[in-house]
Design an enzyme around this catalytic site. Structure first.
Site, mmCIF file in Angstrom:
data_model
loop_
_atom_site.group_PDB
_atom_site.id
_atom_site.type_symbol
_atom_site.label_atom_id
_atom_site.label_comp_id
_atom_site.label_asym_id
_atom_site.label_seq_id
_atom_site.Cartn_x
_atom_site.Cartn_y
_atom_site.Cartn_z
ATOM 1 N N CYS A 89 0.824 -1.219 0.000
ATOM 2 C CA CYS A 89 0.000 0.000 0.000
ATOM 3 C C CYS A 89 0.855 1.266 0.000
ATOM 4 O O CYS A 89 2.035 1.229 0.310
ATOM 5 C CB CYS A 89 -0.920 -0.022 1.224
ATOM 6 S SG CYS A 89 -2.321 1.100 1.076
ATOM 7 N N ASP A 141 -6.755 -3.364 10.806
ATOM 8 C CA ASP A 141 -5.585 -2.494 10.851
ATOM 9 C C ASP A 141 -5.318 -2.070 12.291
ATOM 10 O O ASP A 141 -6.132 -2.321 13.191
ATOM 11 C CB ASP A 141 -5.884 -1.257 9.976
ATOM 12 C CG ASP A 141 -4.646 -0.529 9.503
ATOM 13 O OD1 ASP A 141 -3.528 -0.850 9.967
ATOM 14 O OD2 ASP A 141 -4.798 0.382 8.670
HETATM 15 O O1 LIG Z 1 -0.902 5.008 4.549
HETATM 16 C C1 LIG Z 1 -1.453 6.078 4.793
HETATM 17 O O2 LIG Z 1 -0.799 7.125 4.944
HETATM 18 C C2 LIG Z 1 -2.947 6.151 4.911
HETATM 19 C C3 LIG Z 1 -3.554 7.389 5.071
HETATM 20 C C4 LIG Z 1 -4.932 7.475 5.167
HETATM 21 C C5 LIG Z 1 -5.708 6.333 5.108
HETATM 22 C C6 LIG Z 1 -5.103 5.093 4.952
HETATM 23 C C7 LIG Z 1 -3.735 4.989 4.865
HETATM 24 N N1 LIG Z 1 -3.117 3.745 4.730
HETATM 25 C C8 LIG Z 1 -3.895 2.569 4.633
HETATM 26 C C9 LIG Z 1 -3.295 1.246 4.556
HETATM 27 O O3 LIG Z 1 -3.950 0.327 4.037
HETATM 28 C C10 LIG Z 1 -1.977 0.928 5.206
HETATM 29 O O4 LIG Z 1 -1.298 0.062 4.369
HETATM 30 C C11 LIG Z 1 -2.261 0.257 6.546
HETATM 31 O O5 LIG Z 1 -2.826 1.226 7.394
HETATM 32 C C12 LIG Z 1 -0.988 -0.311 7.177
HETATM 33 O O6 LIG Z 1 -0.051 0.687 7.348
HETATM 34 P P1 LIG Z 1 1.370 0.377 8.023
HETATM 35 O O7 LIG Z 1 1.150 0.146 9.483
HETATM 36 O O8 LIG Z 1 2.164 1.618 7.749
HETATM 37 O O9 LIG Z 1 1.949 -0.823 7.328
#
Ligand SMILES: O=C(O)c1ccccc1NCC(=O)[C@H](O)[C@H](O)COP(=O)(O)O
Length: 203
Positions: free
Chosen positions: A6, A128
């Site tokens: 992502c 999440d």
């Molecule tokens: O990634 C972002 O900045 C974000 C901003 C607003 C809404 C969603 C967002 N990310 C969504 C995702 O699916 C991420 O991959 C998920 O939250 C996991 O994130 P991480 O802990 O950084 O791997």
């Protein structure tokens, strides 16, 4: 194991991720995020992924955007899936699904302790951490498989070093990563993407 990378805002990174085995790539359109993509960039990322592997799921990820506007944007830019993060109502999901059939719901057990996969008509549930895209891990022992059901994705604080253990513990259908494959917020690290995909599938 289904793997989604992502927060991609560079067509070359989309191409690379798909070539290295990612099943899905996510593009964030949420202005405060370091991963925010403009419509032009989002469309270029979608094109790059589909040209490289037509079966790739391209996922538009939004948080504050109106659900109807988000669904129309996803269709207009060529996305396969819309992922709604956070405080969207059952009516928002119904409106989005009437515009684009493949809608995913991202939430946390902290926000919705009684969540069940598919309850709002979503194709996939993404479990999440509390803060999307923060890289913060959460307590996987809180997952009640009986209640939640099947076919959900695990996200939140995963990285190449932790994903295999997390998969063995949480037993998700798929995994999603963003911060854990970055060298700094918004900048993907290609080596970490390769290692993440391999580790997720080794579990
Ligand atoms: O990634 C972002 O900045 C974000 C901003 C607003 C809404 C969603 C967002 N990310 C969504 C995702 O699916 C991420 O991959 C998920 O939250 C996991 O994130 P991480 O802990 O950084 O791997």
């Amino acid at each position: 194991m289904y793997v989604k990378v992502c927060g991609i805002s560079d067509p070359a990174v989309a191409r690379f991720s798909v070539e290295r085995g990612a099943d899905a790539i996510g593009v964030v359109m949420s202005a405060p995020s370091p991963r925010h993509a403009t419509p032009e960039v989002a469309a270029a990322v979608v094109r790059a992924a589909h040209e490289t592997a037509p079966a790739t799921d391209t996922v538009l990820v939004v948080r504050e955007m109106d659900a109807r506007e988000a669904a129309d944007t996803a269709v207009r830019l060529g996305f396969d899936v819309l992922q709604l993060h956070g405080a969207y109502s059952p009516e928002d999901f119904a409106a989005a699904i009437s515009r684009i059939p493949r809608v995913w719901r991202a939430t946390s057990l902290a926000r919705e302790p009684d969540v069940r996969a598919g309850a709002l008509g979503e194709e996939r549930l993404l479990l999440d951490g509390v803060a999307a895209g923060s890289g913060e891990s959460w307590d996987l022992t809180a997952i009640d498989h009986q209640r939640i059901g099947d076919g959900w994705l695990l996200a939140g604080g995963l990285d190449p070093e932790s994903v295999a253990t997390a998969v063995r513990s949480a037993r998700p259908w798929g995994v999603d990563v963003s911060s854990g494959v970055e060298s700094q917020p918004g900048v993907k690290d290609l080596d970490r993407i390769v290692r993440f995909i391999a580790a997720a599938r080794s579990a």
